[in-house]
Design a protein around this motif. Sequence first.
Motif, PDB file in Angstrom:
ATOM      1  N   ALA A  22       0.834  -1.201   0.000  1.00  0.00           N
ATOM      2  CA  ALA A  22       0.000   0.000   0.000  1.00  0.00           C
ATOM      3  C   ALA A  22       0.865   1.246   0.000  1.00  0.00           C
ATOM      4  N   GLN A  23       0.323   2.268  -0.619  1.00  0.00           N
ATOM      5  CA  GLN A  23       0.880   3.608  -0.501  1.00  0.00           C
ATOM      6  C   GLN A  23      -0.145   4.416   0.271  1.00  0.00           C
ATOM      7  N   ILE A  24       0.282   4.973   1.399  1.00  0.00           N
ATOM      8  CA  ILE A  24      -0.603   5.781   2.228  1.00  0.00           C
ATOM      9  C   ILE A  24      -0.234   7.233   1.979  1.00  0.00           C
ATOM     10  N   TYR A  25      -1.191   7.984   1.458  1.00  0.00           N
ATOM     11  CA  TYR A  25      -0.946   9.360   1.070  1.00  0.00           C
ATOM     12  C   TYR A  25      -1.097  10.297   2.260  1.00  0.00           C
ATOM     13  N   PRO A  26      -0.586  11.513   2.142  1.00  0.00           N
ATOM     14  CA  PRO A  26      -0.635  12.456   3.263  1.00  0.00           C
ATOM     15  C   PRO A  26      -2.028  12.695   3.834  1.00  0.00           C
ATOM     16  N   ASN A  27      -3.082  12.543   3.026  1.00  0.00           N
ATOM     17  CA  ASN A  27      -4.447  12.737   3.532  1.00  0.00           C
ATOM     18  C   ASN A  27      -5.001  11.494   4.237  1.00  0.00           C
ATOM     19  N   GLY A  28      -4.186  10.414   4.347  1.00  0.00           N
ATOM     20  CA  GLY A  28      -4.607   9.195   5.029  1.00  0.00           C
ATOM     21  C   GLY A  28      -5.194   8.127   4.125  1.00  0.00           C
ATOM     22  N   VAL A  29      -5.550   8.498   2.906  1.00  0.00           N
ATOM     23  CA  VAL A  29      -6.113   7.542   1.948  1.00  0.00           C
ATOM     24  C   VAL A  29      -5.005   6.602   1.486  1.00  0.00           C
ATOM     25  N   ALA A  30      -5.338   5.323   1.360  1.00  0.00           N
ATOM     26  CA  ALA A  30      -4.351   4.312   0.955  1.00  0.00           C
ATOM     27  C   ALA A  30      -4.756   3.677  -0.365  1.00  0.00           C
ATOM     28  N   GLU A  31      -3.772   3.502  -1.229  1.00  0.00           N
ATOM     29  CA  GLU A  31      -3.945   2.766  -2.478  1.00  0.00           C
ATOM     30  C   GLU A  31      -3.328   1.396  -2.236  1.00  0.00           C
ATOM     31  N   ILE A  32      -4.145   0.343  -2.322  1.00  0.00           N
ATOM     32  CA  ILE A  32      -3.731  -0.992  -1.887  1.00  0.00           C
ATOM     33  C   ILE A  32      -3.747  -1.977  -3.048  1.00  0.00           C
ATOM     34  N   ASN A  33      -2.699  -2.794  -3.124  1.00  0.00           N
ATOM     35  CA  ASN A  33      -2.621  -3.868  -4.113  1.00  0.00           C
ATOM     36  C   ASN A  33      -2.807  -5.210  -3.431  1.00  0.00           C
ATOM     37  N   GLU A  34      -3.441  -6.146  -4.160  1.00  0.00           N
ATOM     38  CA  GLU A  34      -3.727  -7.498  -3.653  1.00  0.00           C
ATOM     39  C   GLU A  34      -4.498  -7.427  -2.336  1.00  0.00           C
ATOM     40  N   VAL A  35      -5.710  -6.920  -2.460  1.00  0.00           N
ATOM     41  CA  VAL A  35      -6.594  -6.685  -1.319  1.00  0.00           C
ATOM     42  C   VAL A  35      -7.343  -7.953  -0.944  1.00  0.00           C
ATOM     43  N   LYS A  36      -7.470  -8.175   0.355  1.00  0.00           N
ATOM     44  CA  LYS A  36      -8.361  -9.217   0.866  1.00  0.00           C
ATOM     45  C   LYS A  36      -9.095  -8.605   2.059  1.00  0.00           C
ATOM     46  N   MET A  37     -10.415  -8.739   2.068  1.00  0.00           N
ATOM     47  CA  MET A  37     -11.220  -8.246   3.172  1.00  0.00           C
ATOM     48  C   MET A  37     -12.032  -9.404   3.736  1.00  0.00           C
ATOM     49  N   GLU A  38     -12.073  -9.489   5.047  1.00  0.00           N
ATOM     50  CA  GLU A  38     -12.913 -10.479   5.720  1.00  0.00           C
ATOM     51  C   GLU A  38     -13.964  -9.731   6.521  1.00  0.00           C
ATOM     52  N   VAL A  39     -15.209 -10.151   6.382  1.00  0.00           N
ATOM     53  CA  VAL A  39     -16.318  -9.569   7.131  1.00  0.00           C
ATOM     54  C   VAL A  39     -16.825 -10.641   8.086  1.00  0.00           C
ATOM     55  N   TYR A  40     -17.008 -10.266   9.349  1.00  0.00           N
ATOM     56  CA  TYR A  40     -17.364 -11.226  10.397  1.00  0.00           C
ATOM     57  C   TYR A  40     -18.802 -11.041  10.849  1.00  0.00           C
ATOM     58  N   ARG A  41     -19.431 -12.153  11.196  1.00  0.00           N
ATOM     59  CA  ARG A  41     -20.748 -12.181  11.807  1.00  0.00           C
ATOM     60  C   ARG A  41     -20.702 -13.202  12.934  1.00  0.00           C
ATOM     61  N   GLN A  42     -21.056 -12.757  14.108  1.00  0.00           N
ATOM     62  CA  GLN A  42     -21.060 -13.617  15.301  1.00  0.00           C
ATOM     63  C   GLN A  42     -19.707 -14.309  15.498  1.00  0.00           C
ATOM     64  N   GLY A  43     -18.626 -13.560  15.278  1.00  0.00           N
ATOM     65  CA  GLY A  43     -17.282 -14.063  15.534  1.00  0.00           C
ATOM     66  C   GLY A  43     -16.692 -14.964  14.468  1.00  0.00           C
ATOM     67  N   GLU A  44     -17.419 -15.209  13.396  1.00  0.00           N
ATOM     68  CA  GLU A  44     -16.956 -16.088  12.322  1.00  0.00           C
ATOM     69  C   GLU A  44     -16.857 -15.315  11.014  1.00  0.00           C
ATOM     70  N   VAL A  45     -15.955 -15.742  10.135  1.00  0.00           N
ATOM     71  CA  VAL A  45     -15.857 -15.121   8.812  1.00  0.00           C
ATOM     72  C   VAL A  45     -17.134 -15.446   8.045  1.00  0.00           C
ATOM     73  N   ASP A  46     -17.850 -14.401   7.655  1.00  0.00           N
ATOM     74  CA  ASP A  46     -19.095 -14.555   6.909  1.00  0.00           C
ATOM     75  C   ASP A  46     -18.859 -14.381   5.414  1.00  0.00           C
ATOM     76  N   MET A  47     -17.856 -13.557   5.069  1.00  0.00           N
ATOM     77  CA  MET A  47     -17.614 -13.240   3.673  1.00  0.00           C
ATOM     78  C   MET A  47     -16.153 -12.850   3.484  1.00  0.00           C
ATOM     79  N   ARG A  48     -15.576 -13.282   2.369  1.00  0.00           N
ATOM     80  CA  ARG A  48     -14.228 -12.870   1.977  1.00  0.00           C
ATOM     81  C   ARG A  48     -14.325 -12.162   0.635  1.00  0.00           C
ATOM     82  N   VAL A  49     -13.626 -11.049   0.527  1.00  0.00           N
ATOM     83  CA  VAL A  49     -13.608 -10.266  -0.700  1.00  0.00           C
ATOM     84  C   VAL A  49     -12.156 -10.131  -1.139  1.00  0.00           C
TER      85      VAL A  49
END
Length: 133
Positions: A54-81
């Motif tokens: 990632a490159q984090i710019y002075p305004n705090g915004v980050a440009e990210i390569n090879e992104v993975k996001m996990e969203v949790y529900r009730q303590g478990e991974v519900d979705m991976r992006v």
Amino acid sequence: MKGRGLQAAAVLLGLACLAARGVEPTEATKVTGFRVPEYDDQGTLKSQLFGEFAQIYPNGVAEINEVKMEVYRQGEVDMRVTAPHCIYDPSGGRAGSTTGVKISRENMVVTGVGFRWEAKDETFQILSQVKVI
């Protein structure tokens, strides 16, 4: 990965401290192999954002390569992006991309091109060419 996550958190914290004191960094900060968790008001893990670079710019915004996001529900991974690239705005709690995206859940996979994610509303929108398997 744990050490890298701490490194990324330290960089983000450092940038936030500088901004709070009115000091703006003049160049983008580069971070590799990181994790950024998000918790609700009760301290429960809601989501995690991972990236290879990632490159984090002075305004705090980050440009990210090879992104993975996990969203949790009730303590478990519900979705991976996953996506090859995105822009992440931690102050606004949102991310977006114009590249391909893949969402994996227990019983389905959704692919498409481009996405918008809003943490506060817990919404994720694929912008075009959506396919559900």
